[in-house]
Design a protein around this motif. Structure first.
Motif, PDB file in Angstrom:
ATOM      1  N   GLN A   9      27.806 -17.365  59.165  1.00 37.17           N
ATOM      2  CA  GLN A   9      27.081 -17.534  60.316  1.00 37.17           C
ATOM      3  C   GLN A   9      27.254 -16.694  61.406  1.00 37.17           C
ATOM      4  O   GLN A   9      28.427 -16.107  61.425  1.00 37.17           O
ATOM      5  N   ASP A  10      26.699 -16.581  62.316  1.00 33.46           N
ATOM      6  CA  ASP A  10      26.622 -15.642  63.319  1.00 33.46           C
ATOM      7  C   ASP A  10      27.518 -16.152  64.555  1.00 33.46           C
ATOM      8  O   ASP A  10      27.741 -15.629  65.621  1.00 33.46           O
ATOM      9  N   TYR A  11      27.894 -17.397  64.476  1.00 32.75           N
ATOM     10  CA  TYR A  11      28.805 -17.961  65.335  1.00 32.75           C
ATOM     11  C   TYR A  11      30.144 -18.528  64.831  1.00 32.75           C
ATOM     12  O   TYR A  11      29.909 -19.041  63.676  1.00 32.75           O
ATOM     13  N   GLU A  12      31.109 -18.396  65.224  1.00 29.00           N
ATOM     14  CA  GLU A  12      32.460 -18.740  64.529  1.00 29.00           C
ATOM     15  C   GLU A  12      32.603 -19.890  64.454  1.00 29.00           C
ATOM     16  O   GLU A  12      32.556 -20.788  65.042  1.00 29.00           O
ATOM     17  N   ASP A  57      24.481 -28.991  48.719  1.00 27.49           N
ATOM     18  CA  ASP A  57      23.680 -28.396  47.993  1.00 27.49           C
ATOM     19  C   ASP A  57      22.364 -27.636  48.838  1.00 27.49           C
ATOM     20  O   ASP A  57      21.347 -27.273  48.356  1.00 27.49           O
ATOM     21  N   ASP A  58      22.595 -27.388  50.182  1.00 25.37           N
ATOM     22  CA  ASP A  58      21.776 -26.914  51.145  1.00 25.37           C
ATOM     23  C   ASP A  58      22.402 -25.637  51.539  1.00 25.37           C
ATOM     24  O   ASP A  58      23.538 -25.203  51.377  1.00 25.37           O
ATOM     25  N   VAL A  59      21.285 -24.801  52.028  1.00 20.14           N
ATOM     26  CA  VAL A  59      21.660 -23.456  52.584  1.00 20.14           C
ATOM     27  C   VAL A  59      21.109 -23.220  53.971  1.00 20.14           C
ATOM     28  O   VAL A  59      20.205 -23.831  54.589  1.00 20.14           O
ATOM     29  N   TYR A  60      22.051 -22.614  54.874  1.00 19.93           N
ATOM     30  CA  TYR A  60      21.902 -22.743  56.313  1.00 19.93           C
ATOM     31  C   TYR A  60      21.499 -21.428  56.654  1.00 19.93           C
ATOM     32  O   TYR A  60      22.239 -20.450  56.252  1.00 19.93           O
ATOM     33  N   GLU A  61      20.752 -21.157  57.767  1.00 23.38           N
ATOM     34  CA  GLU A  61      20.278 -19.778  58.042  1.00 23.38           C
ATOM     35  C   GLU A  61      21.418 -19.281  59.137  1.00 23.38           C
ATOM     36  O   GLU A  61      22.187 -20.105  59.825  1.00 23.38           O
ATOM     37  N   LYS A  62      21.442 -17.887  59.114  1.00 23.65           N
ATOM     38  CA  LYS A  62      22.656 -17.346  59.924  1.00 23.65           C
ATOM     39  C   LYS A  62      22.845 -17.795  61.184  1.00 23.65           C
ATOM     40  O   LYS A  62      23.838 -18.085  61.782  1.00 23.65           O
ATOM     41  N   GLU A  63      21.653 -18.045  61.842  1.00 25.16           N
ATOM     42  CA  GLU A  63      21.784 -18.534  63.196  1.00 25.16           C
ATOM     43  C   GLU A  63      21.500 -20.020  63.545  1.00 25.16           C
ATOM     44  O   GLU A  63      21.415 -20.583  64.635  1.00 25.16           O
ATOM     45  N   SER A  69      24.742 -21.008  66.010  1.00 27.72           N
ATOM     46  CA  SER A  69      24.527 -20.774  67.414  1.00 27.72           C
ATOM     47  C   SER A  69      23.080 -21.150  68.202  1.00 27.72           C
ATOM     48  O   SER A  69      23.636 -21.509  69.205  1.00 27.72           O
ATOM     49  N   THR A  70      22.373 -21.535  67.359  1.00 31.09           N
ATOM     50  CA  THR A  70      21.091 -22.047  67.935  1.00 31.09           C
ATOM     51  C   THR A  70      21.551 -23.568  68.398  1.00 31.09           C
ATOM     52  O   THR A  70      20.905 -23.963  69.422  1.00 31.09           O
ATOM     53  N   SER A  71      21.986 -24.163  67.296  1.00 29.71           N
ATOM     54  CA  SER A  71      22.305 -25.745  67.908  1.00 29.71           C
ATOM     55  C   SER A  71      23.279 -25.703  69.119  1.00 29.71           C
ATOM     56  O   SER A  71      23.033 -26.606  69.930  1.00 29.71           O
ATOM     57  N   VAL A  72      24.260 -24.871  68.912  1.00 32.81           N
ATOM     58  CA  VAL A  72      25.241 -24.660  70.268  1.00 32.81           C
ATOM     59  C   VAL A  72      24.588 -24.374  71.469  1.00 32.81           C
ATOM     60  O   VAL A  72      24.842 -25.185  72.466  1.00 32.81           O
ATOM     61  N   LYS A  73      23.554 -23.603  71.508  1.00 26.61           N
ATOM     62  CA  LYS A  73      23.002 -23.109  72.705  1.00 26.61           C
ATOM     63  C   LYS A  73      22.168 -24.315  73.323  1.00 26.61           C
ATOM     64  O   LYS A  73      22.200 -24.322  74.485  1.00 26.61           O
ATOM     65  N   ALA A  74      21.474 -24.871  72.241  1.00 30.65           N
ATOM     66  CA  ALA A  74      20.533 -26.430  72.769  1.00 30.65           C
ATOM     67  C   ALA A  74      21.584 -27.160  73.412  1.00 30.65           C
ATOM     68  O   ALA A  74      21.168 -27.868  74.466  1.00 30.65           O
ATOM     69  N   LEU A  75      22.692 -27.378  72.542  1.00 29.43           N
ATOM     70  CA  LEU A  75      23.315 -28.588  73.164  1.00 29.43           C
ATOM     71  C   LEU A  75      24.242 -28.326  74.506  1.00 29.43           C
ATOM     72  O   LEU A  75      24.341 -29.033  75.367  1.00 29.43           O
ATOM     73  N   GLU A  76      24.588 -26.958  74.633  1.00 32.78           N
ATOM     74  CA  GLU A  76      25.361 -26.581  75.913  1.00 32.78           C
ATOM     75  C   GLU A  76      23.913 -26.393  77.150  1.00 32.78           C
ATOM     76  O   GLU A  76      24.412 -26.578  78.364  1.00 32.78           O
TER      77      GLU A  76
END
Length: 325
Positions: free
Chosen positions: A28-31, A93-99, A102-109
């Protein structure tokens, strides 16, 4: 400020998919501060694969249950283990896109009144090939991020059923751990996740992210998929809806009941056809046709035709009708 992200993964016999899931999370692009994996007494090579990842990624922690606590029990362990600012309960069994993070955190913030995010999802098969998009209400497709309160969420659920892709939800950890607490599988069975979303909506708004940020596996390796394609009994979702419904939602509730009857009729046909020695060409054509029909289920005439066809096939089957091939 970098937020503390925790990922919890309930896992059981996922040797064929867990590597791809973990790879998508550690890249992921977010730690991510911590990845906790709760193994439910797997009998395949799942734990060995996880141990190999642990050697390279110290953020991974493997917890092996002393006994198999069941799928819903393992989800409860994930709720209890939520920590940091935000928690994702991922599937194995699922796959997450790299962002995704970061996109989820940005929305929550950006929405301090919110309690959780979820996003659109694409669907992949057992080989990882994209086969389509999961259903996402058009009301949530108007902006990159849409905030929905409890009242709106309730109406959408009773109109479209459970449209949230479970492993796409990122929630505030304290709410998961201290308020949601339990994945009520004993009460709501396979639809316990919808009860969690409804309880979350009672505590704040939910944020719908328009962009597909997760690849959701639709294959025999997926428990939910295996159940969905064979089910001929009333869907567990009605255990949840019957608890939360109000008089003004009764009409929508009845329509979902009709849709469920249509799905059960389809599965009766599927089980009948696939139990006979039909040529593969017929099976493939049938599967594609059913997928297209499902996209039109909201049209009453199509759903009614499917119900009648399913009932006819069922009656013929009960009378001992066989097809010569």
């Amino acid at each position: 400020m970098i937020k503390n992200i925790c990922v919890c993964i309930p896992v059981y016999n996922a040797e064929s998919t867990i590597s791809e899931t973990l790879k998508s999370l550690v890249e992921q692009d977010y730690e991510i501060k911590k990845i906790k994996i709760f193994d439910n007494q797997s009998t395949d090579k799942t734990t060995q694969i996880i141990q190999q990842f642990k050697l390279k990624y110290p953020i991974i922690e493997l917890i092996v249950n002393e006994v198999n606590v069941g799928g819903e029990g393992n989800f409860t362990k994930c709720l209890e283990a939520s920590e940091g600012d935000y928690t994702l309960i991922a599937h194995s069994d699922d796959v997450y896109e790299k962002e995704f993070i970061s996109t989820s955190v940005k929305a929550l913030e950006a929405h301090p009144e919110s309690v959780a995010t979820f996003c659109r999802a694409s669907e992949i098969d057992s080989q990882g090939s994209t086969i389509g998009l999961r259903y996402f209400p058009q009301e949530l497709d108007l902006a990159e991020v849409t905030s929905i309160n409890q009242s709106v969420f309730m109406k959408l659920v009773f109109q479209y059923a459970n449209f949230i892709t479970c492993p796409s939800v990122v929630a505030r950890s304290s709410i998961y751990r201290d308020q949601i607490k339990v994945w009520k599988g004993g009460e709501f069975k396979t639809s316990a996740d919808l009860d969690v979303w409804l309880r979350l909506s009672q505590r704040g708004s939910l944020l719908a992210i328009k962009k597909p940020l997760i690849r959701y596996r639709v294959a025999d390796a997926s428990y939910s998929y295996r159940i969905a394609k064979k089910r001929i009994t009333k869907h567990d979702i009605f255990l949840v809806l019957e608890k939360y419904k109000t008089p003004e939602l009764e009409e929508c509730y009845q329509f979902l009941m009709m849709k469920d009857q249509a799905m059960r009729s389809i599965n009766i046909m599927r089980n009948f056809l696939f139990s006979e020695k039909f040529p593969n060409e017929i099976k493939i054509s049938y599967s594609l046709a059913m997928r297209k029909m499902f996209d039109s289920f909201w049209h009453f005439k199509v759903a009614s035709a499917i119900i009648l066809t399913g009932l006819l096939i069922s009656v013929l089957n009960l009378l001992g009708w066989k097809r010569d091939v």
